[in-house]
Design a protein around this motif. Sequence first.
Motif, PDB file in Angstrom:
ATOM      1  N   ASP A   1     -15.832  13.129 -26.042  1.00  0.00           N
ATOM      2  CA  ASP A   1     -14.798  12.287 -26.661  1.00  0.00           C
ATOM      3  C   ASP A   1     -13.483  12.399 -25.887  1.00  0.00           C
ATOM      4  O   ASP A   1     -12.407  12.593 -26.449  1.00  0.00           O
ATOM      5  CB  ASP A   1     -14.589  12.678 -28.121  1.00  0.00           C
ATOM      6  N   THR A   2     -13.618  12.264 -24.563  1.00  0.00           N
ATOM      7  CA  THR A   2     -12.471  12.467 -23.672  1.00  0.00           C
ATOM      8  C   THR A   2     -12.356  11.301 -22.703  1.00  0.00           C
ATOM      9  O   THR A   2     -13.363  10.823 -22.152  1.00  0.00           O
ATOM     10  CB  THR A   2     -12.652  13.766 -22.861  1.00  0.00           C
ATOM     11  N   ILE A   3     -11.126  10.864 -22.485  1.00  0.00           N
ATOM     12  CA  ILE A   3     -10.851   9.782 -21.537  1.00  0.00           C
ATOM     13  C   ILE A   3     -10.034  10.350 -20.378  1.00  0.00           C
ATOM     14  O   ILE A   3      -9.048  11.065 -20.607  1.00  0.00           O
ATOM     15  CB  ILE A   3     -10.089   8.633 -22.216  1.00  0.00           C
ATOM     16  N   TYR A   4     -10.433  10.057 -19.158  1.00  0.00           N
ATOM     17  CA  TYR A   4      -9.714  10.558 -17.986  1.00  0.00           C
ATOM     18  C   TYR A   4      -9.749   9.493 -16.888  1.00  0.00           C
ATOM     19  O   TYR A   4     -10.675   8.674 -16.816  1.00  0.00           O
ATOM     20  CB  TYR A   4     -10.320  11.882 -17.485  1.00  0.00           C
ATOM     21  N   PRO A   5      -8.739   9.490 -16.018  1.00  0.00           N
ATOM     22  CA  PRO A   5      -8.661   8.462 -14.969  1.00  0.00           C
ATOM     23  C   PRO A   5      -9.612   8.759 -13.815  1.00  0.00           C
ATOM     24  O   PRO A   5      -9.971   9.909 -13.555  1.00  0.00           O
ATOM     25  CB  PRO A   5      -7.209   8.548 -14.514  1.00  0.00           C
ATOM     26  N   ILE A   6     -10.009   7.716 -13.101  1.00  0.00           N
ATOM     27  CA  ILE A   6     -10.690   7.880 -11.818  1.00  0.00           C
ATOM     28  C   ILE A   6      -9.619   8.238 -10.795  1.00  0.00           C
ATOM     29  O   ILE A   6      -8.609   7.537 -10.654  1.00  0.00           O
ATOM     30  CB  ILE A   6     -11.444   6.617 -11.422  1.00  0.00           C
ATOM     31  N   ILE A   7      -9.822   9.333 -10.095  1.00  0.00           N
ATOM     32  CA  ILE A   7      -8.783   9.918  -9.244  1.00  0.00           C
ATOM     33  C   ILE A   7      -8.837   9.310  -7.845  1.00  0.00           C
ATOM     34  O   ILE A   7      -9.881   9.366  -7.173  1.00  0.00           O
ATOM     35  CB  ILE A   7      -8.955  11.447  -9.169  1.00  0.00           C
ATOM     36  N   THR A   8      -7.731   8.739  -7.405  1.00  0.00           N
ATOM     37  CA  THR A   8      -7.689   8.064  -6.103  1.00  0.00           C
ATOM     38  C   THR A   8      -6.869   8.804  -5.053  1.00  0.00           C
ATOM     39  O   THR A   8      -6.892   8.425  -3.882  1.00  0.00           O
ATOM     40  CB  THR A   8      -7.101   6.646  -6.266  1.00  0.00           C
ATOM     41  N   LYS A   9      -6.164   9.852  -5.436  1.00  0.00           N
ATOM     42  CA  LYS A   9      -5.231  10.491  -4.504  1.00  0.00           C
ATOM     43  C   LYS A   9      -5.919  11.156  -3.312  1.00  0.00           C
ATOM     44  O   LYS A   9      -5.286  11.383  -2.272  1.00  0.00           O
ATOM     45  CB  LYS A   9      -4.369  11.513  -5.239  1.00  0.00           C
ATOM     46  N   ASP A  10      -7.214  11.469  -3.453  1.00  0.00           N
ATOM     47  CA  ASP A  10      -7.920  12.156  -2.370  1.00  0.00           C
ATOM     48  C   ASP A  10      -8.766  11.221  -1.510  1.00  0.00           C
ATOM     49  O   ASP A  10      -9.550  11.685  -0.684  1.00  0.00           O
ATOM     50  CB  ASP A  10      -8.817  13.262  -2.953  1.00  0.00           C
ATOM     51  N   ILE A  11      -8.613   9.908  -1.702  1.00  0.00           N
ATOM     52  CA  ILE A  11      -9.362   8.948  -0.877  1.00  0.00           C
ATOM     53  C   ILE A  11      -8.921   9.092   0.579  1.00  0.00           C
ATOM     54  O   ILE A  11      -7.715   9.076   0.871  1.00  0.00           O
ATOM     55  CB  ILE A  11      -9.115   7.505  -1.369  1.00  0.00           C
ATOM     56  N   PRO A  12      -9.853   9.241   1.515  1.00  0.00           N
ATOM     57  CA  PRO A  12      -9.476   9.362   2.934  1.00  0.00           C
ATOM     58  C   PRO A  12      -8.678   8.147   3.399  1.00  0.00           C
ATOM     59  O   PRO A  12      -9.108   7.001   3.226  1.00  0.00           O
ATOM     60  CB  PRO A  12     -10.830   9.445   3.651  1.00  0.00           C
ATOM     61  N   GLY A  13      -7.503   8.401   3.950  1.00  0.00           N
ATOM     62  CA  GLY A  13      -6.669   7.309   4.452  1.00  0.00           C
ATOM     63  C   GLY A  13      -5.832   6.630   3.407  1.00  0.00           C
ATOM     64  O   GLY A  13      -5.238   5.577   3.672  1.00  0.00           O
ATOM     65  N   ILE A  14      -5.723   7.206   2.209  1.00  0.00           N
ATOM     66  CA  ILE A  14      -4.981   6.551   1.132  1.00  0.00           C
ATOM     67  C   ILE A  14      -3.499   6.397   1.480  1.00  0.00           C
ATOM     68  O   ILE A  14      -2.813   5.521   0.962  1.00  0.00           O
ATOM     69  CB  ILE A  14      -5.149   7.335  -0.195  1.00  0.00           C
ATOM     70  N   LYS A  15      -2.993   7.217   2.406  1.00  0.00           N
ATOM     71  CA  LYS A  15      -1.585   7.137   2.791  1.00  0.00           C
ATOM     72  C   LYS A  15      -1.381   6.402   4.120  1.00  0.00           C
ATOM     73  O   LYS A  15      -0.240   6.268   4.585  1.00  0.00           O
ATOM     74  CB  LYS A  15      -0.983   8.553   2.901  1.00  0.00           C
ATOM     75  N   ASP A  16      -2.472   5.922   4.737  1.00  0.00           N
ATOM     76  CA  ASP A  16      -2.356   5.282   6.047  1.00  0.00           C
ATOM     77  C   ASP A  16      -1.464   4.041   5.984  1.00  0.00           C
ATOM     78  O   ASP A  16      -1.570   3.235   5.049  1.00  0.00           O
ATOM     79  CB  ASP A  16      -3.727   4.877   6.578  1.00  0.00           C
ATOM     80  N   LEU A  17      -0.631   3.877   6.982  1.00  0.00           N
ATOM     81  CA  LEU A  17       0.258   2.719   7.061  1.00  0.00           C
ATOM     82  C   LEU A  17      -0.292   1.717   8.066  1.00  0.00           C
ATOM     83  O   LEU A  17      -0.949   2.100   9.046  1.00  0.00           O
ATOM     84  CB  LEU A  17       1.659   3.167   7.477  1.00  0.00           C
ATOM     85  N   PRO A  18      -0.027   0.434   7.863  1.00  0.00           N
ATOM     86  CA  PRO A  18      -0.557  -0.587   8.771  1.00  0.00           C
ATOM     87  C   PRO A  18       0.133  -0.572  10.126  1.00  0.00           C
ATOM     88  O   PRO A  18       1.309  -0.198  10.242  1.00  0.00           O
ATOM     89  CB  PRO A  18      -0.284  -1.899   8.022  1.00  0.00           C
ATOM     90  N   ASP A  19      -0.595  -1.008  11.137  1.00  0.00           N
ATOM     91  CA  ASP A  19      -0.066  -1.000  12.499  1.00  0.00           C
ATOM     92  C   ASP A  19       1.145  -1.906  12.685  1.00  0.00           C
ATOM     93  O   ASP A  19       1.990  -1.653  13.543  1.00  0.00           O
ATOM     94  CB  ASP A  19      -1.162  -1.424  13.487  1.00  0.00           C
ATOM     95  N   TYR A  20       1.240  -2.997  11.892  1.00  0.00           N
ATOM     96  CA  TYR A  20       2.328  -3.949  12.119  1.00  0.00           C
ATOM     97  C   TYR A  20       3.703  -3.324  11.924  1.00  0.00           C
ATOM     98  O   TYR A  20       4.714  -3.831  12.438  1.00  0.00           O
ATOM     99  CB  TYR A  20       2.163  -5.189  11.229  1.00  0.00           C
ATOM    100  N   LEU A  21       3.756  -2.187  11.209  1.00  0.00           N
ATOM    101  CA  LEU A  21       5.054  -1.541  10.985  1.00  0.00           C
ATOM    102  C   LEU A  21       5.677  -1.002  12.271  1.00  0.00           C
ATOM    103  O   LEU A  21       6.871  -0.683  12.296  1.00  0.00           O
ATOM    104  CB  LEU A  21       4.898  -0.406   9.967  1.00  0.00           C
ATOM    105  N   LYS A  22       4.894  -0.921  13.343  1.00  0.00           N
ATOM    106  CA  LYS A  22       5.452  -0.495  14.625  1.00  0.00           C
ATOM    107  C   LYS A  22       6.516  -1.476  15.115  1.00  0.00           C
ATOM    108  O   LYS A  22       7.377  -1.119  15.922  1.00  0.00           O
ATOM    109  CB  LYS A  22       4.343  -0.355  15.665  1.00  0.00           C
ATOM    110  N   ASP A  23       6.449  -2.721  14.615  1.00  0.00           N
ATOM    111  CA  ASP A  23       7.479  -3.709  14.965  1.00  0.00           C
ATOM    112  C   ASP A  23       8.767  -3.506  14.164  1.00  0.00           C
ATOM    113  O   ASP A  23       9.767  -4.189  14.425  1.00  0.00           O
ATOM    114  CB  ASP A  23       6.958  -5.129  14.713  1.00  0.00           C
ATOM    115  N   TYR A  24       8.730  -2.615  13.192  1.00  0.00           N
ATOM    116  CA  TYR A  24       9.882  -2.368  12.329  1.00  0.00           C
ATOM    117  C   TYR A  24      10.115  -0.860  12.248  1.00  0.00           C
ATOM    118  O   TYR A  24       9.755  -0.212  11.247  1.00  0.00           O
ATOM    119  CB  TYR A  24       9.633  -2.939  10.924  1.00  0.00           C
TER     120      TYR A  24
END
Length: 788
Positions: A291-314
């Motif tokens: 009888d417990t509700i808990y979230p699906i955890i996404t913080k450990d997904i590989p590459g979850i913090k990766d930024l796109p290459d286009y930001l090199k222009d900025y």
Amino acid sequence: MKKLLIFLLIASYLSANAQDLGTLSVEKIMRDPKWMGVSPSNIQWDNNSRTVYFNWNPESVKEDPLYQISIDSRKPQKTSDDFKRSLNKGSISYSKDRSKVLFERNGDIFIRNVSSGQENTLTSTLERENNPVFNADESKVLFQRGDNLFSMAVNGGTLVQLSNFTRTRKRPESALSKQDQWLRQDQINEFEIIKKREEDRKNREEKNKADAVKGPKEFYLDERSFLMSVRLSPDEKYIAFRLMKRAEGNKNTIVPNYITESGYTEDINGRTKVGNALAVNESYVYDIKRDTIYPIITKDIPGIKDLPDYLKDYPKQLEERTKKNEDRKVSINGPFWNADGSHAVVVVSSLDNKDRWIMKLDQQSGKLSLLDRQRDEAWIGGPGIGGFFGGANLGWLDSNTIYFQSEATGYSHIYTLNVNTGDKKQITSGKYEVQSLQLSNDKKSFYLSANMEHPGITHFYRIPVQGGTSVKLTSMKGGNEVSLSPDEKWLAIRHSSSNKPWELFIQENKAGAKPEQITNSPSEEFKSYAWREPEMVKFTNRYGSDVYARVYKPEKPAPSKPAVVFVHGAGYLQNVHYWWSQYFREYMFNNLLADNGYTVIDIDYTASSGYGRDHRTGIYRHMGGKDLTDNVDGVKMLVEKYGVNPENVGIYGGSYGGFMTLMGLFTTPEVFKSGGALRSVTDWAHYNHGYTANILNEPANDELAYKRSSPIYFAEGLKGNLLMAHGMVDVNVHFQDIIRLSQRLIELKKDNWELAVYPVEDHGFVEPSSWTDEYKRIFKLFENTLKK
């Protein structure tokens, strides 16, 4: 002598009438399309696999009636309205032996015996029930009513509520803000009467709780929350659900409607613009036993913090976002369980469109582990993969093996993967796309549609799930839209060629079997004209890539040797193929142009569908780049191989084709002398998010992409003659788009353009009078500018 004279008069009339029927005009081809004959559509099999239902209209009545044929008698028969209503089924679910089927009709749940056709009503309520499925042992039916999930025994047993999503106005204490919680507790601490009442309330709640029948754990949904998915695991231990929380602070556009019944201008509430705040997606698991509700955890997904290459222009933005080190926002689709519920898999998509992860879900903790990652610095897409243009194909072959599609090789292909070992196997390969996919009933074969032989020819195939040689099941050249019978013994095929509209065929599900034509739809008037089969050509663009095109050649080119480029819409769409085009009006207009001495070319430019990942994403961060140069290179090919005069080339198209027409006249005025831009995007910063952010990212984050992709910034380049046409109640590409560009042209003191407006038309025109007016203007434009 008198009889001879009458005979000659009749012969003369028939000859003149036949000649008239075979001559095209804008007025003729832009009439209500029923003049052509109405092709069969909405093909569906009965559950017994002996009957096919389809809409058809050989009598050209107002609405397309429902017809049926049986496998034993192939003659189409019109069905009654009552029978048509009885076929109104929502989602359906078969029992394992396929002897019974569950379905929803008009908000109630039914079960049907497939062999006898007998139906029993399982629910009959004023509330709406939907999405019925059998549980694992088929003793119960699971369905959704409102926000909640229910189960009921097939034999009519007790109705059980499995989830408890509530939108009650009484908010739990945990939902109060930190400030309001403090104030509440301070009141309790300060006043004895409030403290006493609070204790009495808690005692009552405890007593009520003890006396109450225990139900599923409550989950509060606020006014911003929408349940997108509620799923029960096959072992009935877990319920997974996904919430979408509406973004706040967005401003919707308003589309004024001037031609109304009231006589007043009425506002149509439109969409938001690209770059506005996105909805937040949250996924949870409810452990029924605990009888417990808990979230699906996404913080450990590989590459979850990766930024796109286009930001090199900025550099400054890159530095700021690197310092923040935030997790990217994602959306989770699933879980998808194996048959016994022992394994669950989810598909995770990043909202910046750069990643798709297939991950194994630990149902007891909500933790994820990686099975497959597809990263694309442009955007994730392609048939069967997911993203803006469609959902992902994913399913189970057995208890441990999933199948899915991926563009890992540059083309959408089928893969299998063992969720325990991580072993992955590619099942199909080659420079073609798997465009549709389904698993056979016995899970030993895949059925797929693919363009293996040629980008513009689709066939239906069968291939073992372990890989090997594919078997081609269809044989007719052109387009083959196949509906497989539930017992997999028959194919209902909608087939067409480039100059013949769709017809229905029936064929045994065997290689080499002969298809039998069921319908014959074209009218005599339509058949009286010899519609061209465009010449299929291929040329190499300036970047060394193959580009496919269709050419309509005139029998007698006009003295000025003019040419017209037709640009298909949608960007990601295929129009160079051997089947009947969805742009049938434009196809007929291209025939009319060819009759009048124009050479016409229709190009599957970079970004068109059917050609794999590199073609699809070739316009990333620059719409009006490679897609436009492909059309320019096509003109060069016409000059070299077809003798076209490069001084007399026009261009036209609608929606994305209208955008391309503007970019052509504004940025390559030396190539295009005149153009018709219909319902055009003029500034991508004013289009929607789902489509535009894939290709150009967001305006505030990637201004360079928008500045080089939007016609409004290049309007000073206009030299030729421009016709713009737009519906005033267009809720897709807003009328505001063309008004903003018009003002820009006024300020630039351009006088070689005109705007035709259509007060009652949305993005896709409906009224024949509007189509006729629009295309008479386009034809007049080309006649006046390309033949002198």
